[in-house]
Design an enzyme around this catalytic site. Sequence first.
Site, PDB file in Angstrom:
ATOM      1  N   TRP A   1      38.117  34.772  36.242  1.00  0.00           N
ATOM      2  CA  TRP A   1      37.488  34.295  37.472  1.00  0.00           C
ATOM      3  C   TRP A   1      38.478  33.436  38.269  1.00  0.00           C
ATOM      4  O   TRP A   1      38.488  33.436  39.488  1.00  0.00           O
ATOM      5  CB  TRP A   1      36.234  33.477  37.123  1.00  0.00           C
ATOM      6  CG  TRP A   1      35.572  32.873  38.330  1.00  0.00           C
ATOM      7  CD1 TRP A   1      34.635  33.453  39.130  1.00  0.00           C
ATOM      8  CD2 TRP A   1      35.809  31.569  38.886  1.00  0.00           C
ATOM      9  NE1 TRP A   1      34.274  32.607  40.140  1.00  0.00           N
ATOM     10  CE2 TRP A   1      34.983  31.437  40.016  1.00  0.00           C
ATOM     11  CE3 TRP A   1      36.648  30.506  38.542  1.00  0.00           C
ATOM     12  CZ2 TRP A   1      34.957  30.300  40.799  1.00  0.00           C
ATOM     13  CZ3 TRP A   1      36.628  29.376  39.324  1.00  0.00           C
ATOM     14  CH2 TRP A   1      35.787  29.274  40.434  1.00  0.00           C
ATOM     15  N   HIS A   2      39.348  32.692  37.543  1.00  0.00           N
ATOM     16  CA  HIS A   2      40.307  31.815  38.217  1.00  0.00           C
ATOM     17  C   HIS A   2      41.374  32.580  38.980  1.00  0.00           C
ATOM     18  O   HIS A   2      41.997  32.050  39.885  1.00  0.00           O
ATOM     19  CB  HIS A   2      40.985  30.884  37.203  1.00  0.00           C
ATOM     20  CG  HIS A   2      40.091  29.786  36.743  1.00  0.00           C
ATOM     21  ND1 HIS A   2      39.145  29.976  35.758  1.00  0.00           N
ATOM     22  CD2 HIS A   2      39.964  28.506  37.145  1.00  0.00           C
ATOM     23  CE1 HIS A   2      38.493  28.834  35.577  1.00  0.00           C
ATOM     24  NE2 HIS A   2      38.964  27.937  36.401  1.00  0.00           N
ATOM     25  N   GLY A   3      41.605  33.812  38.573  1.00  0.00           N
ATOM     26  CA  GLY A   3      42.609  34.593  39.280  1.00  0.00           C
ATOM     27  C   GLY A   3      42.824  35.918  38.593  1.00  0.00           C
ATOM     28  O   GLY A   3      42.577  36.058  37.392  1.00  0.00           O
TER      29      GLY A   3
END
Lengths: 508, 399
Positions: A323-325
């Site tokens: 989700w962060h990248g």
Amino acid sequence: MLFNSYIFIFVFLPIVLVGFYAIGAKSHHRIASSWLVAASLFFYGWWNPAYLSIIIISMLFNYAVGTALSEKIKSKTLLIVAIAINLLALVYYKYFNFFIDSLNVLADTDIHLEKIVLPLAISFFTFQQIAYLIDTYRGETREYNFLSYCLFVTFFPQLIAGPIVHHREMLPQFAKNSLYKLNYRHLVIGLSIFTLGFFKKAVLADGTSEYVGLSFSLAESGVPLTFFAAWASSLCYAFQLYFDFSGYSDMAIGLARMFGIVLPMNFNSPYKAKNITIFWRRWHMTLSRFLRDYLYIPLGGNRKGKVRQLINLMLTMVLGGLWHGAGWNFAIWGGLHGSFLIIHNIWQKLGIKLPKLISWWLTISAVIFAWVPFRASSLEGTLNLWQGMLGMNGFLLPKWTTHFMFGLDSWLVAHHVAFAGILQQVGSVKLMDVLWFVLLFILTFLMPNTQQLMQRYRPVFESRDQYKNTRQILYWQPTLLWSVFIAFSFVYSTLSLTRISEFLYFQF
Amino acid sequence: MNHIFVAYSRRFFIISTLLFGLSAVFCYVVDPFSVYGRVYFKVGKVVNSPAFSSQIQMGKAIGIKQYKPDTLILGSSRTDSGFSAKITQEFLPDNKVYNGAYPGMTIYEVLRYFQHANASTSLKQVFIGLDFFQFHGSHRPNKGFSEERLAVDFNNTPSENNLNDLQSTLFSGGALFYSIKALTGLNKWKKVYLPNGFKTKGYGEGWIDTFSNSEEKYVHRVYTTPNFTFVSFDKKFTTFDYFRKIIQLAYDQGIVVNFFISPSHARQWELIKQLGLWNKWEHWKREMLAITEQESRAYQKSPFLIYDFSTYNKYSTEAVPRATDTPMTWYADSSHYSQALGDIIFNNMINGVENNFGQILKTETVGAHIKAIRQGREQYILEHPQDAADIKSLVATRL
């Protein structure tokens, strides 16, 4: 527009505040809300007006589906289709490039497509709206008007990088009439929280970024960082990220409060955590909450046996990492934290208690170790730093320590130790650097956090029991001394904005 | 209860406004970067402030606009520190000369400062010091470099925006910090710059430690982060394209450009050899020569000259002392030459090449010239085995 920019602080924010309360004072509440939505969309469109259409379509679509789910059709199929469309948009914009690049590497293909640019904050507003749809289907939402819904999604303090707000917390607040009347209490509390966050971001985080940037770029260019240099790099990055992101969250919470809105807590001194489970209850709390309620529990949580629980934990953390990248480094980071949580889970079952200081030290070391892939842009850089942290690239000690080695120095030199200055690869250690490091250490590990400082004035949505510290003696109050301190902090933070730097969390 | 919060907010706004105002006025009056016309006195000379060098990219961009030179010098720290203001009286007495070079200036930055100067003043001639590392495309512009402060953009369209410089000189912690230091006399005069951008002295006398320290940076960072490439950081151009644009702008504006390749010490060339970059180094010279000739044909004007001082000669092969008791005459380290050698460079460019030091690159002789450099190297490593071994072992720490 960044929160830590002159244009935001001295132009955008004053205009929006004055406009909002001027309209609100004449009891034109709907116009005041519309003003706030328009200002939020302007804030969002400042980076790239083309993205406005994406967030507007997303809002219209989800509000329509939400209305249908709450009124007429209690259809699970509709819910699944709507969630799938939200996720497809997210996957397309955020993960498609990553998917193609990975395919090219793994299957040795050579597919080249036009790079899709990630629309700002898509992860945040997608998650918020998915939660809204699920809860509407469950019958847990009231009926809200479209304007309030737009404000819930676009409200600029939380729009770009959270906290990830929940409709249950936000929508009832937007419905209050008292919101539209200027309240100095809210304004002053908001301003003070904003300034504390501003100081964390502009002074503490940005003041640490130069060393972090230099040392990580050295590691990524192949310089084998030795033990202390590698640990200093990762530790400084841990400080930088914490002050950057928690500072950003404080700024968001403070800004919202200036408009009378109380946002949820996002950080609660995570680096003081005594085990990794507690760490995750204190770091990026609104994301952890979302992942728990809408991923971990629907996957079965701990209700389907021990093995399944551990698998669910790992899956949640890897997806949380991604989700962060869109990158393998984030998956590795998530996977590491998944492993830590599993180990902690098993450890708890064994019932062996460690002294508090040792369990804290183990936790913080694991967290710092795992930050490396989060920051390094290549796998080579990550491995290089990890090797350094494990002592595989040797040790450097200050030259003066040779005087205290009693003849051991030649033996040490033969075993990967050199006496050339502890951080010689990155630069010489100056007294100011040491003092700076000590300051960060004290602020992180020994001082109360923002909501603890502000605890007498309900800084966050959660009740005080969730963050108060009974041994605390320092509190914010609307006194002369605090107003002077906050004014000085505000001016100093503003003067530190010479070079505008991007928030680290913007890429997520 | 509400009045407590009203009083708090009032105090906050009054104190903040006062602090901002006081800080700005204080920074303007003290002018720690010498950008608002304040000058200082040192060793009987009018000089820029001691903190000028900490914001040198800004200082020199503004300096060019204020000084309005007709002759400009550009290049890296070698060019910045290698020439004393004396050369203006000795070799360019009828010109108004500004030394716009600064440490780490890449060829992209050279182009941008040339464009800036051309838009800000009426230039007649430019001397550009060329260094191999400036063409390493992975090096992004220096940290203090700002596109916005320059008078024109990359395409020569007027685009100046001084808002950032106003912020950084009047509303910044850095300006306040340096102002306080300037007022309390705590600013150290490490590098002293004259109002015409020249440094009052070079880097000092070299010996083995200054050489080793400098070489380490070249081995671990300057030439190698990451592998040396002529493809520019933006991937749209090569660094030779920037070189070509310099020539085109000069022809378009009727400005004479004299290029010169800096005379670093032979140990610097040995670094290039041991890092496996020798072929690229030779290619670099040939390519620059080819570009000057292509452009001279396109504009039907005589080609701009490239003086090559990067050879093996009595200066570049000066013995490097192993202790500080025998000071070097020509070098501070393997990268930086002394201002005494700078005088000779200018003499040879203005009055004609003496002792073959600073040969002009020409298509018909470049092959022989490069061959002579190779032979010079062989001779050097035979005569200076210790220096060659030093470099070899330093490079081995990287490989």
